[in-house]
Design an enzyme around this catalytic site. Structure first.
Site, PDB file in Angstrom:
ATOM      1  N   CYS A  60       0.836  -1.207   0.000  1.00  0.00           N
ATOM      2  CA  CYS A  60       0.000   0.000   0.000  1.00  0.00           C
ATOM      3  C   CYS A  60       0.867   1.252   0.000  1.00  0.00           C
ATOM      4  O   CYS A  60       0.573   2.231  -0.687  1.00  0.00           O
ATOM      5  CB  CYS A  60      -0.931   0.010   1.204  1.00  0.00           C
ATOM      6  SG  CYS A  60      -2.117  -1.341   1.216  1.00  0.00           S
ATOM      7  N   ASP A  61       1.937   1.223   0.774  1.00  0.00           N
ATOM      8  CA  ASP A  61       2.908   2.314   0.821  1.00  0.00           C
ATOM      9  C   ASP A  61       3.475   2.532  -0.578  1.00  0.00           C
ATOM     10  O   ASP A  61       3.481   3.659  -1.099  1.00  0.00           O
ATOM     11  CB  ASP A  61       4.004   1.964   1.829  1.00  0.00           C
ATOM     12  CG  ASP A  61       5.113   2.978   1.899  1.00  0.00           C
ATOM     13  OD1 ASP A  61       5.904   3.076   0.924  1.00  0.00           O
ATOM     14  OD2 ASP A  61       5.222   3.670   2.924  1.00  0.00           O
TER      15      ASP A  61
END
Length: 166
Positions: A60-61
């Site tokens: 997600c980062d």
């Protein structure tokens, strides 16, 4: 209905399923100051919606950072990231990551986006990794729901879809 796994285990996507060619349904999420952000805020703009389970995970980062970089180059395209994280966590993460070219919003309150777009993972109360591109007329022109939540989306296809939606 799209089949999705989380860590190899099947999860249930609840509510609607939105497909390419559909009018993009309305939704309400909140920004990092707890203000409502609605679908109407994007009317008349090409919008790329990057959906992630949580900013505090590696994929997600990476996804959010990648679309932040791309947003700086996508003239005329609004890029937003939606997760079910609390807005306070999103704010902290965005400040640390230097996110400045896209808007990160939260669906934590009532999963309006997740339920309306069919990406709410029932067992986890998180959103399934996905990408939607909506053209100026409000039509969905691209959709990707990543089959295994821990995998990356197809960034290149999503970016090309956003460029083509103009």
């Amino acid at each position: 209905m799209t089949q999705v796994t989380f860590g190899g285990k099947p999860v249930t996507l609840v509510e609607n399923e939105v497909n390419v060619g559909d009018q993009a349904p309305a939704f309400t999420v909140v920004d990092q100051n707890l203000n409502d952000v609605t679908f109407d805020d994007f009317t008349g703009q090409v919008t790329l919606i990057s959906v992630i389970p949580s900013v505090d995970t590696g994929v997600c980062d990476a996804q959010t950072r990648r679309f932040n970089e791309e947003a700086a180059k996508l003239d005329g395209v609004r890029v937003i990231t939606i997760s079910a994280d609390l807005p306070f966590a999103q704010s902290r993460w965005c400040a640390a990551a230097g996110i400045e070219h896209l808007q990160v919003v939260s669906d934590h309150r009532d999963l309006s986006f997740g339920n309306t777009y069919g990406v709410h993972m029932k067992e986890l109360r998180l959103l399934a990794r996905s990408i939607f591109v909506i053209d100026r007329s409000g039509k969905v022109t691209y959709k990707e729901i990543v089959p295994e939540v821990s995998s990356h989306p197809n960034y290149e296809k999503a970016i090309e879809a956003a460029k083509s939606a103009k």
